[in-house]
Enzyme design. Structure first.
Site, PDB file in Angstrom:
ATOM      1  N   HIS A  66       0.827  -1.220   0.000  1.00 53.98           N
ATOM      2  CA  HIS A  66       0.000   0.000   0.000  1.00 53.98           C
ATOM      3  C   HIS A  66       0.863   1.274   0.000  1.00 53.98           C
ATOM      4  O   HIS A  66       0.519   2.256   0.656  1.00 53.98           O
ATOM      5  CB  HIS A  66      -0.941   0.009   1.211  1.00 53.98           C
ATOM      6  CG  HIS A  66      -2.007  -1.043   1.170  1.00 53.98           C
ATOM      7  ND1 HIS A  66      -3.159  -0.906   0.436  1.00 53.98           N
ATOM      8  CD2 HIS A  66      -2.081  -2.267   1.755  1.00 53.98           C
ATOM      9  CE1 HIS A  66      -3.917  -1.987   0.587  1.00 53.98           C
ATOM     10  NE2 HIS A  66      -3.269  -2.830   1.370  1.00 53.98           N
ATOM     11  N   ASP A  88      -0.211  -5.374   5.676  1.00 59.12           N
ATOM     12  CA  ASP A  88      -1.236  -6.271   5.138  1.00 59.12           C
ATOM     13  C   ASP A  88      -1.225  -6.216   3.618  1.00 59.12           C
ATOM     14  O   ASP A  88      -0.670  -5.309   3.012  1.00 59.12           O
ATOM     15  CB  ASP A  88      -2.613  -5.863   5.665  1.00 59.12           C
ATOM     16  CG  ASP A  88      -3.043  -4.500   5.139  1.00 59.12           C
ATOM     17  OD1 ASP A  88      -2.187  -3.591   5.131  1.00 59.12           O
ATOM     18  OD2 ASP A  88      -4.208  -4.330   4.749  1.00 59.12           O
ATOM     19  N   GLU A  89      -1.866  -7.217   2.997  1.00 57.19           N
ATOM     20  CA  GLU A  89      -2.139  -7.242   1.554  1.00 57.19           C
ATOM     21  C   GLU A  89      -0.902  -6.871   0.732  1.00 57.19           C
ATOM     22  O   GLU A  89      -0.932  -5.942  -0.075  1.00 57.19           O
ATOM     23  CB  GLU A  89      -3.313  -6.299   1.237  1.00 57.19           C
ATOM     24  CG  GLU A  89      -4.599  -6.724   1.929  1.00 57.19           C
ATOM     25  CD  GLU A  89      -5.787  -5.827   1.602  1.00 57.19           C
ATOM     26  OE1 GLU A  89      -6.927  -6.307   1.662  1.00 57.19           O
ATOM     27  OE2 GLU A  89      -5.579  -4.635   1.292  1.00 57.19           O
ATOM     28  N   VAL A  90       0.152  -7.633   0.906  1.00 56.20           N
ATOM     29  CA  VAL A  90       1.413  -7.353   0.217  1.00 56.20           C
ATOM     30  C   VAL A  90       1.560  -8.307  -0.968  1.00 56.20           C
ATOM     31  O   VAL A  90       1.536  -9.531  -0.800  1.00 56.20           O
ATOM     32  CB  VAL A  90       2.616  -7.511   1.170  1.00 56.20           C
ATOM     33  CG1 VAL A  90       3.915  -7.190   0.441  1.00 56.20           C
ATOM     34  CG2 VAL A  90       2.447  -6.595   2.382  1.00 56.20           C
ATOM     35  N   GLU A 128      -2.085 -10.362   8.996  1.00 60.90           N
ATOM     36  CA  GLU A 128      -1.173 -11.007   8.040  1.00 60.90           C
ATOM     37  C   GLU A 128       0.235 -11.151   8.600  1.00 60.90           C
ATOM     38  O   GLU A 128       1.010 -11.988   8.122  1.00 60.90           O
ATOM     39  CB  GLU A 128      -1.104 -10.211   6.728  1.00 60.90           C
ATOM     40  CG  GLU A 128      -2.301 -10.402   5.815  1.00 60.90           C
ATOM     41  CD  GLU A 128      -3.329  -9.292   5.966  1.00 60.90           C
ATOM     42  OE1 GLU A 128      -4.000  -8.961   4.986  1.00 60.90           O
ATOM     43  OE2 GLU A 128      -3.478  -8.762   7.093  1.00 60.90           O
TER      44      GLU A 128
END
Length: 767
Positions: free
Chosen positions: A292, A351-353, A403
């Site tokens: 992000h 998160d969300e990598v 995560e």
């Protein structure tokens, strides 16, 4: 010994006699929560006899050494007083330190006809006591309407303390930006309801919102963007809902382009931190990395492994954890962040990598070999652990989204659990010794549209997972609701999504004795207070209808107003209801097909949700003949990611089975899947039946030759409804359902005529 000060009230407000507080009947009687509209409700409340009358002669007494200045300031704001030291009056409000109160935020209130005594061990506890007094006072203290000679408080005794230490909300200011004035307003509402943590998501791919003096490009470039697809979606919706309009105060013109954005200077944010601290609320900053980070990488391309950032299948290119320059950059950022925010906790995000570029990077391959890392998940953990050590060197504690568990974490990291489809994540974290903040997407993502079930789902949410032992449960320090703002372009829209769900969260995390029926009874008084505070809250749901209605001869639209003060207005020409639309003051008889748009309005003009009700004339569907049907429904199972239920039509199922009902069996374990239920529904008697399909993600219901409910597509939990006219007997039944990933919900209920809404029993289903 320090002198006790007495502040005399110089300008009392006018008492509104038609207000709020239910006067008490018998001294010493334990009171049910319905008698007092307090939210959150205290641990113990006993009513007394009479009331304490606040007049210009009433003094506020406190000891200057106790540190209760902020509580005094709040009390003086509610019932304004001067700073002189007049002679003590016979009737006083006293703020008193009590070392015997064990909870840091605990307090005691004793109100008699002669004295109001507020006791606490800490300044935070005293401030919470004052906020309880605030809710006992009439609305005039919120409206600043001024006036005559007295305010009244009912005689009572309260003992109170919170159930959880972390009672938070989150606001994403990166996707859409929010003014300092709105943040102050939000903090004040948090204080009113005893919430104590405000988590600000300050950076993301779409915007960098905090000034970093070492890297001015982060805001000079990263705080501004052209309209994106979410802006376009908001602008499309604004034709029916002005709350979805992009706020013009965050638009600028540069080089012939319209840019959206904004950022907070360090001076502005330090002032906001103090504003929150004065109300005993911590602001928790989040600078999300290593993923992000597109807004930063656009200004500093070398932050990524490949140079620059672009969108992958789901997420953007992350920064590279295999360069020492990356850690230098990150540490410089957080050094300034820590100078702005004195909070014990700093949120790293993590998160969300999308780690694909790491796997392809020669630098990362070399580092992984050197450090003995077997996967890119462990490489992400390497980044998190290094950043945690840096945080600890500055006396701070790291928080990450759940995560961070995937590659292994230290037992000192704090985990914010959000992935409701990974139910064991908070259990694993607690057993690893990590402290956990519960924030699952369902029901605590407030960007998910609210509906009639939202408040109860939040109120009944289990903060502590059932699998934990009592000792392990001590690692669960509280809960937090999150508001992600891709589709929240205005402050009014944010208010609508926060309130009244924020109240349910506040009571769930503060009160130890929960009673949802009582909470519902107390809400109307809180709606009045929210309106006095100019909060653009969501009005209670209207009931007594479904979205798609049918009739054979005629139908009656008879709505029971959730609040007697509401006015119902409607249209039949396709236009949206406005303050001048016809009033629905009595049951409406419908004999011809029509589309009705309906909304409730408060006396101040606030409009509730717009309901679109379609009415169609039907004849009763005839049943089908079937010899010796067997119980249950046939079900086809597709292990595939699907955008909608139509995607199953051309596929071969992975397996088939018999299900007792339209529920998702435990054997269905694919992260994304589709289910097709088929068979018959056995209708016990002729009539018009309403069906309610609650889905996350999408579903459709067809009975006989009619699609009764269409709740298709990928979305958060939402319920849609429809009616069908059926004769007694067996009718063809089809229910299609998809789950796109991230946790599912599937529930089918029904009612006949004006009967109760109940789950469809297993006995109805045949094949």
């Amino acid at each position: 010994m320090m002198m006790k000060k007495i502040n005399r009230i110089k300008h009392p407000y006018r008492l509104v006699l038609t207000c709020i507080i239910v006067l008490l009947v018998a001294e010493g009687r334990a009171q049910s929560s319905a008698d007092f509209p307090l939210v959150p409700f205290p641990a113990s409340l006993t009513s007394g006899k009479g009331e304490f009358i606040i007049t210009p002669g009433t003094g506020i007494v406190y000891d200057t050494k106790d540190g209760f200045e902020q509580a005094l300031a709040e009390m003086s704001r509610l019932i304004p007083s001067g700073t002189s030291l007049p002679k003590p009056s016979t009737k006083v409000i006293e703020l008193q330190k009590d070392a015997a109160i064990t909870s840091p935020e605990g307090y005691h209130i004793a109100i008699t006809e002669q004295r109001v005594l507020l006791s606490a061990r800490t300044p935070a506890g005293m401030f919470r006591a004052v906020e309880t007094i605030r809710q006992l006072l009439p609305l005039s203290v919120e409206k600043r309407s001024g006036g005559a000679q007295s305010l009244r408080l009912p005689a009572l005794t309260i003992t109170d303390e919170p159930a959880y230490a972390w009672r938070g909300i989150h606001l994403d200011v990166a996707r859409h930006f929010f003014s300092i004035s709105y943040l102050e307003k939000l903090i004040d509402r948090m204080a009113l309801y005893k919430l104590n943590k405000l988590h600000l998501h300050l950076t993301d791919d779409q915007g960098w919102r905090i000034e970093i003096k070492k890297y001015p490009e982060l805001t000079a470039q990263g705080a501004w963007r052209t309209f994106d697809r979410n802006d376009s979606a908001c602008m499309h919706q604004q034709k029916d809902n002005l709350d979805m309009a992009i706020d013009p105060k965050h638009l600028v013109q540069r080089n012939g382009k319209t840019l959206y954005g904004g950022f907070y200077t360090q001076q502005q944010m330090k002032a906001l931190v103090k504003y929150a601290a004065d109300r005993y609320i911590d602001i928790i900053p989040e600078v999300d990395m290593p993923g992000h980070m597109m807004a930063a990488i656009h200004s500093f391309p070398d932050l990524s492994c490949e140079g620059g950032s672009k969108w992958g299948e789901l997420f953007s290119t992350p920064i590279c954890p295999c360069k020492e320059s990356t850690f230098e950059f990150a540490q410089n950022i957080f050094t300034e962040i820590m100078d702005i925010f004195p909070s014990e906790y700093i949120h790293l995000g993590a998160d969300e990598v999308d780690r694909k570029t790491w796997a392809q990077s020669p630098l990362c391959k070399t580092l992984m070999e050197k450090e003995g890392l077997k996967s890119t998940a462990e490489l992400q953990s390497y980044f998190v652990k290094r950043m945690e050590k840096f945080f600890q060197s500055k006396g701070r504690k790291l928080i990450g989204w759940d995560e961070i568990l995937e590659g292994g974490i230290s037992s000192t990291a704090n985990v914010m659990y959000w992935r409701s489809w990974v139910p064991d994540a908070p259990v694993m974290a607690a057993r690893n010794g990590n402290r956990v903040i519960m924030s699952p997407g369902n029901p605590l993502y407030f960007d998910n549209p609210p509906d009639a079930h939202s408040l109860e789902n939040i109120y009944q949410f289990k903060v502590v997972p059932e699998k934990l032992t009592p000792d392990e449960a001590n690692s669960i320090i509280g809960a937090q609701a999150n508001l992600w703002t891709e589709r929240v372009p205005s402050e009014n829209r944010a208010d609508y999504l926060y309130f009244p769900r924020l109240l349910a969260l506040a009571e769930r995390t503060w009160s130890k004795n929960l009673d949802y029926a009582s909470f519902q009874q107390r809400l109307p008084a809180q709606f009045n207070r929210l309106e006095a505070l100019q909060v653009h809250y969501r009005l209670p749901d209207l009931t007594g209808f479904v979205e798609h209605n049918v009739f054979t001869d005629s139908a009656v639209l008879d709505i029971k107003k959730p609040l007697p003060s509401l006015t119902l207005r409607y249209t039949t020409n396709g236009s949206l209801p406005v303050a001048t639309s016809p009033v629905l003051s009595k049951p409406l008889v419908i004999k011809q097909p029509v589309t009705i748009k309906l909304a409730a309005f408060t006396t101040k003009g606030l409009r509730g949700d717009i309901y679109t009700l379609n009415y169609q004339k039907e004849v009763y569907q005839q049943p089908v003949a079937l010899t010796q049907p067997a119980p249950g429904l046939q079900c086809k199972y597709y292990k595939k990611y699907l955008l909608n239920t139509l995607g199953m039509q051309t596929l071969q199922p992975d397996s088939q089975f018999i299900a007792p009902n339209a529920i998702v069996p435990a054997a269905v374990s694919a992260p994304s899947f589709g289910l097709q239920y088929s068979g018959y529904i056995d209708i016990p008697e002729t009539g018009i039946y309403s069906f309610y399909l609650l889905c996350d993600d999408g579903g459709t219901l067809t009975i006989g030759n009619k699609e009764v409910v269409n709740n298709d597509g990928q979305h958060a939990p939402q319920e849609k409804s429809g009616q069908v006219a059926l004769k007694k007997g067996l009718h063809l039944f089809y229910l299609n359902f998809i789950e796109g990933g991230g946790g599912f919900t599937l529930q089918l209920k029904y009612s006949k005529g004006n009967g109760a809404v109940i789950p469809v029993p297993d006995s109805f289903f045949k094949h």
